[in-house]
Design a protein around this motif. Structure first.
Motif, PDB file in Angstrom:
ATOM      1  N   GLU A  77       5.551  -0.458 -12.864  1.00  0.00           N
ATOM      2  CA  GLU A  77       6.706  -1.341 -13.003  1.00  0.00           C
ATOM      3  C   GLU A  77       7.023  -2.081 -11.702  1.00  0.00           C
ATOM      4  N   ASP A  78       6.644  -1.500 -10.557  1.00  0.00           N
ATOM      5  CA  ASP A  78       6.942  -2.109  -9.260  1.00  0.00           C
ATOM      6  C   ASP A  78       5.761  -2.873  -8.672  1.00  0.00           C
ATOM      7  N   SER A  79       4.561  -2.383  -8.887  1.00  0.00           N
ATOM      8  CA  SER A  79       3.383  -2.983  -8.248  1.00  0.00           C
ATOM      9  C   SER A  79       2.195  -3.083  -9.201  1.00  0.00           C
ATOM     10  N   PRO A  80       2.329  -3.830 -10.289  1.00  0.00           N
ATOM     11  CA  PRO A  80       1.225  -3.917 -11.251  1.00  0.00           C
ATOM     12  C   PRO A  80      -0.017  -4.593 -10.686  1.00  0.00           C
ATOM     13  N   GLN A  81       0.184  -5.577  -9.796  1.00  0.00           N
ATOM     14  CA  GLN A  81      -0.965  -6.350  -9.324  1.00  0.00           C
ATOM     15  C   GLN A  81      -1.905  -5.528  -8.456  1.00  0.00           C
ATOM     16  N   SER A 128       4.619  -7.949  -7.378  1.00  0.00           N
ATOM     17  CA  SER A 128       4.342  -6.595  -6.913  1.00  0.00           C
ATOM     18  C   SER A 128       4.968  -6.350  -5.540  1.00  0.00           C
ATOM     19  N   LYS A 129       5.578  -5.182  -5.389  1.00  0.00           N
ATOM     20  CA  LYS A 129       6.154  -4.823  -4.095  1.00  0.00           C
ATOM     21  C   LYS A 129       5.072  -4.536  -3.063  1.00  0.00           C
ATOM     22  N   LEU A 130       3.913  -4.098  -3.551  1.00  0.00           N
ATOM     23  CA  LEU A 130       2.808  -3.747  -2.666  1.00  0.00           C
ATOM     24  C   LEU A 130       1.586  -4.587  -3.016  1.00  0.00           C
ATOM     25  N   ASP A 144      -5.765  -5.007  -8.982  1.00  0.00           N
ATOM     26  CA  ASP A 144      -6.718  -5.378  -7.936  1.00  0.00           C
ATOM     27  C   ASP A 144      -7.641  -4.223  -7.545  1.00  0.00           C
ATOM     28  N   LEU A 145      -7.177  -3.000  -7.697  1.00  0.00           N
ATOM     29  CA  LEU A 145      -8.017  -1.841  -7.367  1.00  0.00           C
ATOM     30  C   LEU A 145      -9.187  -1.706  -8.341  1.00  0.00           C
TER      31      LEU A 145
END
Length: 240
Positions: free
Chosen positions: A191-195, A136-138, A199-200
């Motif tokens: 697609e960029d930050s699935p995790q 994840s990017k974020l 986590d939310l």
């Protein structure tokens, strides 16, 4: 040239989907995440189908799923590999392609076929285990820092493959033009930050919009309908 009746049937389904815009929950075979999950867990080797496109599947999917839908070239072969006497569990980006596939299987002799309400958004958004081919990017910590560092934040959570998510973008531009630096807009894609979405543990459908004021949620909505007005009202009601 003789027309292929299967292709004609698929074309009719696609046309129907385009005209009606299938909404979640209309099919009795569309079930909520908790029930979908429990039914899967009750099976020793669950028949799990990801009805999205191959590009989407390659980026992320529920572990153990196979990938095909009504438009796949290997559709007939994929269906033949399934056991008609056992339940089939299907998901897509929401509840469109999965609903049509479930209905089609039931018409062709399968005893049980279920579509996941909310699709992959519901599964990952609840923190259920999934496969992804990228980091994840974020991160959740970075997400929380953005919320803490900015007085007002509007978060848009969705997917680049989600048609409804694309409809949000022009409205976000309008909101951005109006509020400028007074409102931080954060766009998060599966697609960029699935995790971070996992986590939310609060996302049930794409798109989901969350508006924060001084670290507190003052608006959370699903879909783009009336987004601009609801953001205006929420901010006007929380001036301090």
């Amino acid at each position: 040239m003789k027309k292929n009746p299967f292709i004609n049937h698929i074309s009719s389904l696609i046309l129907l989907f385009t005209i009606v815009g299938f909404s979640q929950g209309k099919s009795p075979n569309t079930i909520p995440l908790d029930l979908f999950y429990s039914k899967i867990k009750s099976q020793k080797n669950p028949q799990l189908i990801d009805a999205r496109g191959p590009e989407e599947f390659a980026l992320n999917h529920i572990e153990g799923a196979v990938n095909f839908n009504l438009q796949s070239q290997n559709y007939a072969k994929s269906v033949a590999a399934l056991d008609k006497s056992k339940p089939v569990f299907i998901y897509s980006i929401g509840a469109g392609r999965s609903v049509f596939l479930a209905d089609e299987l039931l018409k062709n002799g399968f005893t049980e076929a279920y579509s996941l309400e909310g699709g992959i958004a519901s599964w990952i958004g609840a923190g259920k285990p999934f496969y992804t081919n990228s980091k994840s990017k974020l991160s959740l910590a970075e997400y929380q820092k953005v919320i803490a560092d900015n007085a007002t934040v509007l978060v848009d959570i969705g997917s680049k493959y989600c048609g409804a998510c694309k409809k949000v973008k022009p409205t976000l531009e309008t909101i951005k033009a109006q509020y400028g630096e007074n409102l931080k807009i954060v766009e998060i894609e599966l697609e960029d930050s699935p995790q971070v979405i996992a986590d939310l543990k609060t996302i049930k459908v794409f798109p989901t919009l969350i508006l924060y004021k001084n670290g507190k949620i003052i608006l959370k909505k699903e879909g783009a309908a009336d987004l601009k007005n609801e953001v205006d009202v929420a901010l006007a009601s929380n001036l301090n």
